[in-house]
Write a protein that holds these residues in place. Sequence first.
Motif, PDB file in Angstrom:
ATOM      1  N   THR A  64     -17.207 -19.464  35.548  1.00 59.03           N
ATOM      2  CA  THR A  64     -16.369 -17.940  35.338  1.00 59.03           C
ATOM      3  C   THR A  64     -16.108 -17.930  36.954  1.00 59.03           C
ATOM      4  N   LYS A  65     -16.840 -18.320  38.015  1.00 61.93           N
ATOM      5  CA  LYS A  65     -16.528 -17.939  39.463  1.00 61.93           C
ATOM      6  C   LYS A  65     -15.489 -18.765  39.671  1.00 61.93           C
ATOM      7  N   LYS A  68     -12.129 -17.107  38.512  1.00 62.80           N
ATOM      8  CA  LYS A  68     -12.098 -15.881  39.232  1.00 62.80           C
ATOM      9  C   LYS A  68     -11.649 -16.034  40.632  1.00 62.80           C
ATOM     10  N   GLU A  76     -11.466 -13.245  45.683  1.00 63.38           N
ATOM     11  CA  GLU A  76     -11.636 -13.154  43.826  1.00 63.38           C
ATOM     12  C   GLU A  76     -10.248 -12.480  43.303  1.00 63.38           C
ATOM     13  N   GLN A  78      -9.459 -10.060  41.339  1.00 59.07           N
ATOM     14  CA  GLN A  78      -9.710  -8.873  40.787  1.00 59.07           C
ATOM     15  C   GLN A  78      -8.437  -8.041  40.905  1.00 59.07           C
ATOM     16  N   LEU A 140     -12.042 -11.177  32.904  1.00 55.74           N
ATOM     17  CA  LEU A 140     -11.812 -11.924  34.119  1.00 55.74           C
ATOM     18  C   LEU A 140     -11.283 -11.220  35.314  1.00 55.74           C
ATOM     19  N   PHE A 141     -10.324 -10.802  35.343  1.00 60.79           N
ATOM     20  CA  PHE A 141      -9.717 -10.381  36.431  1.00 60.79           C
ATOM     21  C   PHE A 141      -9.984  -8.657  36.621  1.00 60.79           C
TER      22      PHE A 141
END
Length: 143
Positions: A64-65, A68, A76, A78, A140-141
């Motif tokens: 996951t990291k 991302k 990240e 995000q 995820l984002f």
Amino acid sequence: MKNKKYKKYKKKYKLFTFLAILGALTFIAGLLCLFIEIELGILLIVVGLSVTVLFGLLSGTFETKFKKTCSECGEELQGCEYGYQEIKRNVNIKNGSLSFKIEINATCPHCGANKRIVQNFGAKPGENIEYKVDKYCKKLFGH
């Protein structure tokens, strides 16, 4: 050039996946030892199962990291913009289930680099696959 943080996550993901597979093989060896009545089997089963669970969870965390993180700047993803398209669709005729291979393209909000993620999704007849993909991307984002 790939970022150090991105490389670190990718390396740990691969390492933990390898160790989880090694634990599963140890578990299978323990079952075989029990089958041929070697007393070491119980120890191998316990060790193999615990190693598989531990490193399987760590592998999932780093996967996951890894997904991302931007490969160029290491930040990240995000709040990034993303789009997706269907690559492949399989239909299981027996139970009518569908499986989709989706390509997700995300644009890093920090450096503008593109990241490509390929993910498999399953769906039952009548289920909205776009909703599932959007839900996954939002998780995820961070949307």
